[in-house]
Design an enzyme around this catalytic site. Structure first.
Site, short mmCIF file in Angstrom:
data_model
loop_
_atom_site.label_atom_id
_atom_site.label_comp_id
_atom_site.label_asym_id
_atom_site.label_seq_id
_atom_site.Cartn_x
_atom_site.Cartn_y
_atom_site.Cartn_z
N GLY A 14 9.12 63.23 48.16
CA GLY A 14 9.37 64.65 48.44
C GLY A 14 8.08 65.34 48.85
O GLY A 14 7.05 65.11 48.23
N ARG A 75 11.55 58.08 52.78
CA ARG A 75 11.88 57.24 51.63
C ARG A 75 12.27 55.88 52.20
O ARG A 75 12.88 55.78 53.26
CB ARG A 75 13.02 57.87 50.83
CG ARG A 75 12.55 59.17 50.16
CD ARG A 75 13.42 59.57 48.98
NE ARG A 75 12.71 60.46 48.08
CZ ARG A 75 12.73 61.80 48.17
NH1 ARG A 75 13.43 62.39 49.10
NH2 ARG A 75 12.07 62.53 47.30
N SER A 76 11.90 54.82 51.50
CA SER A 76 12.21 53.48 52.01
C SER A 76 12.61 52.56 50.87
O SER A 76 11.83 52.32 49.95
CB SER A 76 10.97 52.92 52.72
OG SER A 76 11.08 51.52 52.83
N ASP A 106 6.07 60.24 41.46
CA ASP A 106 6.00 59.01 40.68
C ASP A 106 6.59 57.80 41.39
O ASP A 106 6.12 56.68 41.21
CB ASP A 106 6.55 59.20 39.26
CG ASP A 106 8.05 59.29 39.22
OD1 ASP A 106 8.61 59.87 40.17
OD2 ASP A 106 8.65 58.77 38.26
N THR A 128 3.61 66.84 44.21
CA THR A 128 5.03 67.15 43.98
C THR A 128 5.12 68.55 43.39
O THR A 128 4.25 68.96 42.63
CB THR A 128 5.70 66.14 43.01
OG1 THR A 128 6.94 66.70 42.54
CG2 THR A 128 4.85 65.84 41.79
N ASP A 130 7.23 69.45 41.27
CA ASP A 130 7.84 69.39 39.93
C ASP A 130 6.86 69.40 38.76
O ASP A 130 7.26 69.59 37.62
CB ASP A 130 8.73 68.14 39.80
CG ASP A 130 9.92 68.22 40.74
OD1 ASP A 130 10.40 69.34 40.97
OD2 ASP A 130 10.35 67.18 41.25
N ASP A 132 5.55 66.96 37.34
CA ASP A 132 6.04 65.99 36.35
C ASP A 132 5.28 64.67 36.34
O ASP A 132 5.83 63.64 35.97
CB ASP A 132 7.54 65.72 36.59
CG ASP A 132 7.80 65.13 37.97
OD1 ASP A 132 6.86 65.12 38.80
OD2 ASP A 132 8.92 64.68 38.22
N ARG A 174 14.86 68.33 38.11
CA ARG A 174 15.93 67.46 37.58
C ARG A 174 15.60 67.00 36.18
O ARG A 174 16.45 67.06 35.30
CB ARG A 174 16.12 66.26 38.50
CG ARG A 174 17.36 66.42 39.32
CD ARG A 174 17.60 65.26 40.23
NE ARG A 174 17.62 65.74 41.60
CZ ARG A 174 16.95 65.21 42.60
NH1 ARG A 174 16.21 64.14 42.41
NH2 ARG A 174 17.02 65.72 43.80
P1 ADP Z 1 8.44 60.66 44.89
O1 ADP Z 1 7.18 59.94 45.26
O2 ADP Z 1 8.42 62.09 45.34
O3 ADP Z 1 8.79 60.46 43.43
P2 ADP Z 1 10.53 58.72 45.61
O4 ADP Z 1 10.92 58.44 44.21
O5 ADP Z 1 11.60 58.89 46.62
O6 ADP Z 1 9.62 60.04 45.76
O7 ADP Z 1 9.56 57.54 46.09
C1 ADP Z 1 9.02 57.51 47.39
C2 ADP Z 1 9.00 56.10 47.91
O8 ADP Z 1 8.15 55.28 47.09
C3 ADP Z 1 10.33 55.36 47.90
O9 ADP Z 1 11.15 55.70 49.01
C4 ADP Z 1 9.90 53.91 47.96
O10 ADP Z 1 9.59 53.51 49.29
C5 ADP Z 1 8.62 53.93 47.14
N1 ADP Z 1 8.92 53.43 45.77
C6 ADP Z 1 9.63 54.06 44.80
N2 ADP Z 1 9.76 53.27 43.71
C7 ADP Z 1 9.14 52.12 44.01
C8 ADP Z 1 8.93 50.87 43.31
N3 ADP Z 1 9.41 50.68 42.08
N4 ADP Z 1 8.21 49.91 43.93
C9 ADP Z 1 7.73 50.07 45.17
N5 ADP Z 1 7.89 51.21 45.88
C10 ADP Z 1 8.59 52.21 45.32
#
Ligand code: ADP
Length: 322
Positions: A14, A75-76, A106, A128, A130, A132, A174
């Site tokens: 995000g 996001r991937s 995170d 972020t 949040d 958090d 959330r």
């Molecule tokens: P944020 O960083 O804001 O928490 P996301 O949770 O969507 O956002 O995470 C961003 C991206 O980080 C994901 O789309 C994914 O590509 C990568 N990611 C998330 N969790 C993992 C994981 N356990 N191992 C490797 N890459 C991850």
């Protein structure tokens, strides 16, 4: 002493206001130390596909005040796999990049941790709204989001007072109630609902009724989305008290806007600190701020810790909204 010559930077997950100021700090700090910097466009997705370009001083000019992220975010799912991570490492090797700054939440930290475990040093910068992320008192974007919410509360309060209405304002959060709590406290909300604390509908109904009897006909209730939706809470109030309320869902506007001075300074400090760590050959770290001092922690340890909300602040908000 490890001599690092090229580093990369990406924003992921995000987006949050102040990410651009962090990117600028990474680029300028690296160039200041005669290090080449590469921007990875589109988060981990762009990393895997090799959407990587060299950045110069001018490429981060005129962005410190802009919301969003010039490097874009994505996001991937594929990057969560070892194969996806290896693709990313191959792309960085191709460009001769030796360390990566990851600005995000995170989920993004988990990606940075996975790369570090496979031998590619990464440093996480908390971006972020949040707030958090454990290991830092503030995340980049939180202060701006908070000010956006307070601005909205102030405006809603004007109409709530004129029409003697109770407003429910649903804000982001959330799992973390930081935005709801701080905005509620700063906005003088009568009731604040956060995921970290339960609530008693009877107690809230009693407060509203007592307020009404005292002649107080308007009221502001701030609800973090993780507790329930504003619409759902309005239904509960109607069922319990028969009072009509108005609901305002602030939504994605909370993610946008020009970063506050606080977020710009924070982002500049954290971004520069991340580069310092990579120059010292330190990977697998997450930078943060504690009592206005820069800190860094093991990224694995941070991901095992829980973010904690300041419950004293919650207690205070209750005491001040009697
Ligand atoms: P944020 O960083 O804001 O928490 P996301 O949770 O969507 O956002 O995470 C961003 C991206 O980080 C994901 O789309 C994914 O590509 C990568 N990611 C998330 N969790 C993992 C994981 N356990 N191992 C490797 N890459 C991850």
């Amino acid at each position: 002493m490890i001599i690092v010559k090229k580093i990369g930077v990406l924003t992921s997950g995000g987006d949050s206001p102040g990410m651009n100021a962090a990117v600028r700090a990474v680029v300028r700090k690296a160039i200041y130390h005669n290090i080449e910097v590469y921007g990875v466009y589109g988060g981990y997705s762009g990393l895997m596909s090799g959407n990587i370009k060299k950045l110069d001083l001018g490429s981060v000019g005129d962005i410190i005040h802009r919301g969003g992220t010039v490097l874009h975010s994505a996001r991937s799912e594929e990057f969560k796999t070892r194969e996806g991570q290896q693709k990313g490492i191959e792309q960085m090797n191709k460009h001769g990049i030796e360390g990566l700054v990851v600005i995000g939440g995170d989920g993004s930290y988990r990606g940075a941790k996975a790369l570090t475990e496979q031998g590619f040093p990464c440093v996480g910068v908390p971006g972020t709204i949040d707030n958090d992320i454990p290991g830092t008192q503030y995340t980049i974007g939180f202060d701006t989001a908070l000010n956006t919410v307070i601005d909205a509360i102030d405006k809603i309060r004007d109409t709530a007072t004129s029409h003697e209405r109770t407003f429910i304002i649903e804000v982001m959060g959330r799992d973390a109630g930081d935005i709801a709590l701080c905005a509620g406290l700063a906005g003088g909300a009568e009731t604040i609902l956060i995921p970290e604390a339960g609530y008693s509908m009877d107690e809230i109904a009693e407060r509203l009724k007592k307020g009404h009897e005292r002649g107080k006909k308007h009221s502001i209730i701030v609800v973090a989305e993780g507790v329930c939706s504003g619409v759902e809470f309005a239904k509960q109030i109607k069922e319990t008290t028969n009072f009509d309320t108005r609901v305002s869902v602030l939504g994605h506007m909370q993610r946008g806007g020009s970063p506050t001075a606080f977020d710009r300074v924070l982002a500049s400090r954290l971004g520069a600190h991340a580069v310092e760590l990579l120059l010292e050959g330190k990977g697998g770290r997450a930078v943060g701020i504690q009592n206005n001092k820069l800190v860094d922690h093991d990224i694995i340890e941070i991901l095992d810790r829980e973010h904690t909300l300041d419950l004293d602040l919650y207690k205070l908000s209750k005491e001040l909204s009697i």
